[in-house]
Design an enzyme around this catalytic site. Structure first.
Site, short mmCIF file in Angstrom:
data_model
loop_
_atom_site.label_atom_id
_atom_site.label_comp_id
_atom_site.label_asym_id
_atom_site.label_seq_id
_atom_site.Cartn_x
_atom_site.Cartn_y
_atom_site.Cartn_z
N ASP A 60 0.82 -1.23 0.00
CA ASP A 60 0.00 0.00 0.00
C ASP A 60 0.85 1.27 0.00
O ASP A 60 0.49 2.27 -0.63
CB ASP A 60 -0.90 0.04 1.24
CG ASP A 60 -1.89 -1.11 1.27
OD1 ASP A 60 -2.14 -1.69 0.21
OD2 ASP A 60 -2.38 -1.43 2.37
P1 NDP Z 1 0.87 -4.04 3.06
O1 NDP Z 1 0.02 -4.73 4.05
O2 NDP Z 1 0.25 -3.08 2.12
O3 NDP Z 1 1.61 -5.12 2.15
C1 NDP Z 1 2.43 -6.09 2.72
C2 NDP Z 1 2.80 -7.04 1.62
O4 NDP Z 1 3.75 -7.95 2.18
C3 NDP Z 1 1.64 -7.88 1.14
O5 NDP Z 1 1.21 -7.46 -0.12
C4 NDP Z 1 2.18 -9.31 1.14
O6 NDP Z 1 2.03 -9.86 -0.17
C5 NDP Z 1 3.64 -9.16 1.48
N1 NDP Z 1 4.14 -10.21 2.36
C6 NDP Z 1 3.51 -10.79 3.40
N2 NDP Z 1 4.30 -11.72 3.94
C7 NDP Z 1 5.45 -11.73 3.24
C8 NDP Z 1 6.64 -12.47 3.33
N3 NDP Z 1 6.81 -13.43 4.26
N4 NDP Z 1 7.64 -12.21 2.45
C9 NDP Z 1 7.48 -11.28 1.49
N5 NDP Z 1 6.36 -10.53 1.36
C10 NDP Z 1 5.35 -10.76 2.22
O7 NDP Z 1 2.09 -3.39 3.86
P2 NDP Z 1 2.72 -1.92 3.81
O8 NDP Z 1 3.80 -1.97 4.85
O9 NDP Z 1 3.07 -1.51 2.44
O10 NDP Z 1 1.54 -0.98 4.22
C11 NDP Z 1 1.06 -0.96 5.52
C12 NDP Z 1 -0.46 -0.98 5.48
O11 NDP Z 1 -0.92 -1.25 6.76
C13 NDP Z 1 -1.02 0.35 5.07
O12 NDP Z 1 -2.26 0.18 4.43
C14 NDP Z 1 -1.21 1.02 6.42
O13 NDP Z 1 -2.12 2.07 6.37
C15 NDP Z 1 -1.71 -0.15 7.20
N6 NDP Z 1 -1.53 -0.04 8.62
C16 NDP Z 1 -0.46 0.62 9.14
C17 NDP Z 1 -0.32 0.74 10.48
C18 NDP Z 1 0.81 1.56 11.03
O14 NDP Z 1 0.63 2.22 12.04
N7 NDP Z 1 1.97 1.52 10.42
C19 NDP Z 1 -1.24 0.06 11.41
C20 NDP Z 1 -2.33 -0.67 10.74
C21 NDP Z 1 -2.43 -0.70 9.40
P3 NDP Z 1 1.97 -11.45 -0.37
O15 NDP Z 1 0.87 -11.94 0.46
O16 NDP Z 1 1.75 -11.59 -1.83
O17 NDP Z 1 3.31 -11.96 0.06
#
Ligand code: NDP
Length: 465
Positions: free
Chosen positions: A392
């Site tokens: 994101d």
């Molecule tokens: P996202 O949740 O957008 O994306 C994380 C990505 O990591 C997923 O698309 C997933 O894809 C991938 N992933 C998961 N596990 C693994 C792994 N073991 N190895 C490699 N990739 C992996 O994370 P971002 O950090 O970009 O964004 C944070 C989001 O969370 C934002 O929407 C934010 O607003 C929200 N948020 C933030 C908070 C904060 O205070 N920082 C608190 C709550 C929510 P795949 O499954 O294909 O691997």
């Protein structure tokens, strides 16, 4: 004499909170800052236990107090040690809820005693502590349930107005207790308590998805304010200082988070934004679009021969616990003369500062971390951006798709770099539940796999080149 020593204990406690909070603002001193504040809290607690002299009675219930402290300490330290980094926001919610509950319980206990003196300021602080503490408690419990996936987002039409009406009724009843000539203050007090608990639930239930961190930090601020009310009630300086610090730090963090996610504080307060719409969000991209894949050896080659590489860590890095191996990659590239930096989005991960804490744990130098704006200025002069489990926070829909639920959220503009390598396990969306056009851009390549495995293999390949 005893009272003077106790005042000194409270002064030391208050100063240590301020110094500790200042130290928390830098990853290099954050651990020590936590210890400094904890030591100050211990001085304040033990000072109260051994030096406090109540006006008309002796200090009693010693056994209950010490027993509760031992049980709380054991539960708190065991669960804090066991919790996974990715589950930290849930834990913060529970701890915060407990703080709110304590403040509300103090008000409930004191209502019968202090309210009799009919001093409006005392009654006001009791009511404020009870209302804010109860909202914080029930809201934090719902936040915990939602973050752990046990509770889904819920809303109904007109909820916005309904929440405001509930809040209005709470305030009117509160004013009635303070200024009215009520013969049933306890009944009304009970109604306010019930409505406040209900408001906490109603306020958090509809909020979801990417907006939760704002709510958690706001609830944290509420707990601080409720504690400050109790501090005012008891004329206890250390409680007052601690409460004000938590309240204001939480409020500042809430504002910063709102800015980072482009949400207005007004919408947070009336519980009307985000959530389910984010999950349903605009699914651009589509099946007809194609993406490129890059092999491990090619990725290793382009990074080894790059001049500058910027790593963008995200939630996936935390899930894979790949921070140490990520630092290894950085060291290996730096040895080959590559300039390596990290771009940190303020809401990357699942809690404020998540990525900073994670990288600090792996001894990544704080000087190598770039915040959003400086990072965006550097991407154009960057050869390779390596995205590790972030989604994101690098989604260009935030800038160019007005129908997207994250439209307006500042993002890391990684697309400006010459080449973008995206490591994740699949094409699944991130937390906001929306597709990411970045994956389909001409300078982007996907490197599928678990972040830790991929990084280990990249390091091995780089060494072989
Ligand atoms: P996202 O949740 O957008 O994306 C994380 C990505 O990591 C997923 O698309 C997933 O894809 C991938 N992933 C998961 N596990 C693994 C792994 N073991 N190895 C490699 N990739 C992996 O994370 P971002 O950090 O970009 O964004 C944070 C989001 O969370 C934002 O929407 C934010 O607003 C929200 N948020 C933030 C908070 C904060 O205070 N920082 C608190 C709550 C929510 P795949 O499954 O294909 O691997």
């Amino acid at each position: 004499m005893q009272t003077n020593i106790l005042s000194i204990c409270y002064l030391i406690g208050s100063v240590s909170f301020i110094v500790g909070l200042k130290m928390l603002s830098n990853p290099a001193t954050a651990r020590k800052g936590n210890l400094v504040s904890a030591a100050g809290m211990a001085i304040a607690i033990f000072g109260t236990l051994f030096l406090y002299q109540p006006a008309n009675s002796s200090f009693h219930n010693f056994g209950w107090i010490v027993g509760a402290m031992i049980i709380g300490t054991v539960i708190g330290s065991v669960s804090a040690r066991k919790v996974k980094m990715t589950a930290m926001p849930e834990m913060v919610s529970i701890f915060n809820g407990m703080g709110g509950l304590c403040a509300a319980l103090i008000s409930i206990v004191e209502f019968g005693r202090i309210a009799q003196d009919n001093a409006p300021m005392h009654v006001l602080s009791i009511l404020a502590g009870m209302i804010i503490g109860s909202v914080s408690f029930s809201g934090s419990m719902i936040a915990y349930g939602k973050l752990s996936g046990k509770i889904k987002d819920h809303s109904f039409s007109g909820q916005h107005i309904f929440n405001l009406v509930v809040l209005f009724v709470i305030l009117v009843l509160g004013a009635y207790i303070i200024f009215g000539d009520s013969t049933f203050p306890l009944t009304i007090f009970g109604c306010i308590l019930g409505l406040s608990l209900a408001y906490g639930i109603l306020f958090v239930l509809p909020i979801g998805g990417a907006d939760m961190p704002v709510v958690i930090s706001l609830l944290n601020s509420f707990t601080g304010i409720a504690t400050a009310c109790a501090g005012f009630l008891y004329n206890n300086q250390v409680m007052l200082t601690g409460g004000i610090l938590v309240g204001s730090a939480g409020a500042i963090l809430t504002i910063l988070m709102c800015k980072a996610m482009n949400r207005s504080l007004k919408n947070v307060l009336i519980g009307s934004f985000g959530g389910s719409t984010a999950a349903a969000g605009s699914a651009t991209g589509g099946q007809d679009q194609t993406f490129k894949e890059i092999s491990l050896s090619d990725a290793a080659m382009v990074m080894k021969y790059a001049h500058k590489v910027i790593i963008v860590p995200g939630y996936g890095l935390a899930v894979a616990q790949a921070q140490h191996v990520c630092h290894e990659l950085e060291k290996s590239l730096t040895k080959d003369g590559v300039v390596v930096k990290y771009a940190i989005h303020p809401v990357a991960g699942r809690m404020p500062g998540h990525m900073n804490v994670l990288l600090a744990e792996a001894d990544v130098s704080y000087d190598d971390l770039l915040e959003l704006e400086p990072a965006n200025e550097e991407f154009a002069s960057t050869d390779v951006v390596l995205i590790l489990g972030a989604n994101d926070v690098v989604n260009p829909a935030a800038e160019n798709d007005p129908s997207s639920p994250i439209y307006g959220m500042p993002i890391l503009e990684v697309g400006k770099a010459k080449m973008v390598i995206i490591n994740k396990r699949s094409m699944r969306p991130g937390y906001a539940g929306i597709e990411n056009q970045l994956f389909f851009q001409s300078n982007s390549s996907m490197l599928f796999g678990d972040a830790k495995d991929v990084l280990q293999q990249l390091i091995a390949q780089i060494k072989e080149l």
